[in-house]
Design a protein around this motif. Structure first.
Motif, PDB file in Angstrom:
ATOM      1  N   PRO A   1       0.838  -1.198   0.000  1.00 55.52           N
ATOM      2  CA  PRO A   1       0.000   0.000   0.000  1.00 55.52           C
ATOM      3  C   PRO A   1       0.880   1.257   0.000  1.00 55.52           C
ATOM      4  O   PRO A   1       2.042   1.222   0.410  1.00 55.52           O
ATOM      5  CB  PRO A   1      -0.795  -0.108   1.312  1.00 55.52           C
ATOM      6  CG  PRO A   1      -0.727  -1.556   1.694  1.00 55.52           C
ATOM      7  CD  PRO A   1       0.610  -2.030   1.201  1.00 55.52           C
ATOM      8  N   THR A   2       0.305   2.377  -0.436  1.00 51.93           N
ATOM      9  CA  THR A   2       1.041   3.639  -0.313  1.00 51.93           C
ATOM     10  C   THR A   2       0.962   4.186   1.104  1.00 51.93           C
ATOM     11  O   THR A   2       1.851   4.912   1.542  1.00 51.93           O
ATOM     12  CB  THR A   2       0.504   4.702  -1.282  1.00 51.93           C
ATOM     13  OG1 THR A   2      -0.905   4.854  -1.077  1.00 51.93           O
ATOM     14  CG2 THR A   2       0.771   4.314  -2.728  1.00 51.93           C
ATOM     15  N   ALA A   3      -0.119   3.844   1.825  1.00 50.27           N
ATOM     16  CA  ALA A   3      -0.306   4.369   3.182  1.00 50.27           C
ATOM     17  C   ALA A   3      -1.090   3.357   4.001  1.00 50.27           C
ATOM     18  O   ALA A   3      -1.831   2.532   3.464  1.00 50.27           O
ATOM     19  CB  ALA A   3      -1.044   5.702   3.147  1.00 50.27           C
ATOM     20  N   ALA A   4      -0.945   3.451   5.316  1.00 52.31           N
ATOM     21  CA  ALA A   4      -1.637   2.539   6.230  1.00 52.31           C
ATOM     22  C   ALA A   4      -2.959   3.094   6.721  1.00 52.31           C
ATOM     23  O   ALA A   4      -3.744   2.355   7.326  1.00 52.31           O
ATOM     24  CB  ALA A   4      -0.739   2.229   7.426  1.00 52.31           C
ATOM     25  N   ALA A   5      -3.223   4.385   6.492  1.00 51.86           N
ATOM     26  CA  ALA A   5      -4.442   5.023   6.989  1.00 51.86           C
ATOM     27  C   ALA A   5      -5.165   5.716   5.852  1.00 51.86           C
ATOM     28  O   ALA A   5      -4.549   6.178   4.885  1.00 51.86           O
ATOM     29  CB  ALA A   5      -4.102   6.039   8.077  1.00 51.86           C
ATOM     30  N   MET A   6      -6.479   5.801   5.979  1.00 54.08           N
ATOM     31  CA  MET A   6      -7.275   6.624   5.084  1.00 54.08           C
ATOM     32  C   MET A   6      -7.094   8.095   5.478  1.00 54.08           C
ATOM     33  O   MET A   6      -6.603   8.400   6.563  1.00 54.08           O
ATOM     34  CB  MET A   6      -8.746   6.214   5.171  1.00 54.08           C
ATOM     35  CG  MET A   6      -9.023   4.796   4.673  1.00 54.08           C
ATOM     36  SD  MET A   6      -8.617   4.571   2.917  1.00 54.08           S
ATOM     37  CE  MET A   6      -9.873   5.597   2.136  1.00 54.08           C
ATOM     38  N   PRO A   7      -7.474   9.040   4.592  1.00 56.52           N
ATOM     39  CA  PRO A   7      -7.301  10.463   4.918  1.00 56.52           C
ATOM     40  C   PRO A   7      -7.987  10.855   6.225  1.00 56.52           C
ATOM     41  O   PRO A   7      -9.067  10.365   6.546  1.00 56.52           O
ATOM     42  CB  PRO A   7      -7.941  11.176   3.726  1.00 56.52           C
ATOM     43  CG  PRO A   7      -7.816  10.208   2.600  1.00 56.52           C
ATOM     44  CD  PRO A   7      -8.007   8.859   3.223  1.00 56.52           C
ATOM     45  N   TRP A   8      -7.342  11.748   6.962  1.00 58.18           N
ATOM     46  CA  TRP A   8      -7.802  12.219   8.267  1.00 58.18           C
ATOM     47  C   TRP A   8      -8.053  13.722   8.181  1.00 58.18           C
ATOM     48  O   TRP A   8      -7.808  14.333   7.131  1.00 58.18           O
ATOM     49  CB  TRP A   8      -6.747  11.866   9.329  1.00 58.18           C
ATOM     50  CG  TRP A   8      -5.390  12.475   9.059  1.00 58.18           C
ATOM     51  CD1 TRP A   8      -4.918  13.662   9.529  1.00 58.18           C
ATOM     52  CD2 TRP A   8      -4.346  11.935   8.227  1.00 58.18           C
ATOM     53  NE1 TRP A   8      -3.644  13.895   9.050  1.00 58.18           N
ATOM     54  CE2 TRP A   8      -3.268  12.848   8.250  1.00 58.18           C
ATOM     55  CE3 TRP A   8      -4.218  10.761   7.471  1.00 58.18           C
ATOM     56  CZ2 TRP A   8      -2.078  12.641   7.542  1.00 58.18           C
ATOM     57  CZ3 TRP A   8      -3.030  10.557   6.762  1.00 58.18           C
ATOM     58  CH2 TRP A   8      -1.973  11.483   6.804  1.00 58.18           C
TER      59      TRP A   8
END
Length: 437
Positions: free
Chosen positions: A360-367
């Protein structure tokens, strides 16, 4: 409008070439989009004033059959840590915002020589060392899919402009994931070249050693290949199946379940394209790098403070504190960090027999847009780089990586990355073409 509702750069340039549209009309459309979308997104930290006259000149060149180059008349945005003549290179800093350089940094010059028109500068966190986009000088940038949420960072201004139709493409930097994560959060394509692929020169002082490279941000795979060909022509490669190691999780690091669902779908998509995808763990111990990551940025900011005290005097307190921590470290501390970086580069040599690594590019969705990072992922407490666990090691290792759209969760884009060995940018762009077909 966002993402695939918009024409890509190649379509615009095809219209210029055929005469079915012209750069002046397209520029007027982009200026109207800026007036509509920038008040809510705050993507631009500076705007060029001469873009319409430049577009009219490009229109006349296309009509005469004498375009400057393959990008003549294309409206682009440049990240505000890259030097472009006639516009401040503010880097989110009030002192730098008052200075206007009279030259282009090498990658910007290459785009302009190919005919691209620089609309302005894309907002970035101060000194581009954080994973969201906001600063005390220009404010916070929002995500086109939900302006209350972050587009990521530090290339948030660039991706917000490209994804919302305020620019046809962008030029950004990636020192720890700053192209890949924002592209993932806005449904765009991005290329983080390997160290040395795209020439630098004439720019700001480096804060993250040689980790930071310059690459394109685009709406399509073919746009990515076009812009990369201007920045640095790549050799043609034979298409063929890749052997890909798919790494969904890192030890003790949470990842949003929706992202993991898109990861599984991406593995099947790559298999359907004929690639061999094997799941497994990343054969690296990232703890030694993670232990020194913060000190590298601290030392870089300490160097900046010594070289240009006025800039650090104008900086936010947290960056002054980082510079003070860096100044207290020694050459031996820096050498110890570099030793770990060099050990990592040896450990990735050959990619353990694989052609590429999928993550993945990131572990979290936008915050929320004004917050520097999410403090919880999938119910687990995380620190400032909990969302960014998948990207920084790629920069330290010097490897190229492709960021590409991989679905949506609750209407928000999700991105994946393919990481390849040194010099394999052309192979990545070939896979991008397949994925975007």
């Amino acid at each position: 409008m966002t993402g695939h509702a918009l024409p890509d750069a190649c379509a615009l340039l095809d219209g210029f070439r055929s005469g079915s549209t012209d750069p002046a009309r397209i520029m007027a459309d982009h200026l109207a989009a800026i007036e509509t979308h920038n008040p809510s997104l705050n993507a631009f930290s500076a705007r060029a004033e001469d873009v319409l006259s430049r577009a009219e000149a490009a229109r006349d060149r296309w009509a005469a059959g004498t375009p400057l180059g393959p990008l003549d008349g294309l409206p682009v945005i440049v990240k505000d840590n890259l030097v472009a003549a006639g516009l401040p290179t503010a880097w989110g800093n009030a002192a730098l915002a008052r200075r206007v350089p009279d030259h282009d940094e090498v990658p910007v010059a290459r785009l302009r020589q190919a005919g691209a028109i620089v609309l302005g500068k894309g907002n970035t966190p101060e000194f581009a060392v954080e994973g969201y986009t906001g600063n005390a000088t220009f404010g916070v940038t929002g995500n086109p899919f939900d302006p209350a949420l972050t587009p990521g960072g530090s290339s948030g201004g660039v991706v917000a402009a490209v994804a919302s139709g305020m620019a046809a493409a962008g030029l950004a930097t990636d020192g720890g994931g700053s192209i890949r994560r924002p592209c993932g959060y806005t449904g765009l394509w991005g290329l983080k070249p390997g160290i040395g692929t795209v020439a630098r020169g004439g720019g700001l002082p480096q804060v993250l050693l040689d980790f930071e490279t310059v690459g394109p941000v685009c709406r399509s795979a073919r746009d990515l290949a076009l812009l990369q060909s201007v920045l640095f022509p790549l050799p043609a490669v034979a298409s063929g199946p890749l052997r890909i190691l798919a790494v969904a999780r890192l030890p003790d690091a949470p990842c949003d379940p929706g992202i993991l669902g898109c990861f599984s779908e991406t593995m099947e998509r790559l298999r359907s394209l004929g690639h061999v995808v094997e799941t497994g763990d990343l054969p690296l111990d990232l703890d030694p790098l993670n232990e020194v990551w913060g000190s590298i940025a601290d030392i870089g900011l300490a160097h900046l403070a010594r070289r240009d005290p006025a800039v650090m005097e104008a900086a936010a307190d947290k960056y002054k504190a980082m510079a003070q921590r860096g100044a207290a470290l020694t050459a031996v501390d820096l050498f110890a960090a570099l030793t770990r970086v060099y050990a990592l580069r040896e450990a990735v040599r050959g990619l353990w027999g694989f052609d590429a690594v999928l993550m993945p590019t990131a572990a979290a969705m936008p915050w929320p847009a004004g917050e520097a990072f999410p403090d919880r992922i999938d119910g687990q407490t995380v620190g400032p780089r909990g969302h960014a666990v998948y990207t920084g090691w790629v920069n330290a290792a010097g490897l190229p990586a492709l960021a590409f759209p991989a679905g949506r969760v609750a209407g928000l884009p999700v991105g994946m990355q393919l990481i390849a060995g040194p010099g394999a940018e052309a192979r990545l762009l070939d896979v991008a073409r397949q994925l975007d077909a």
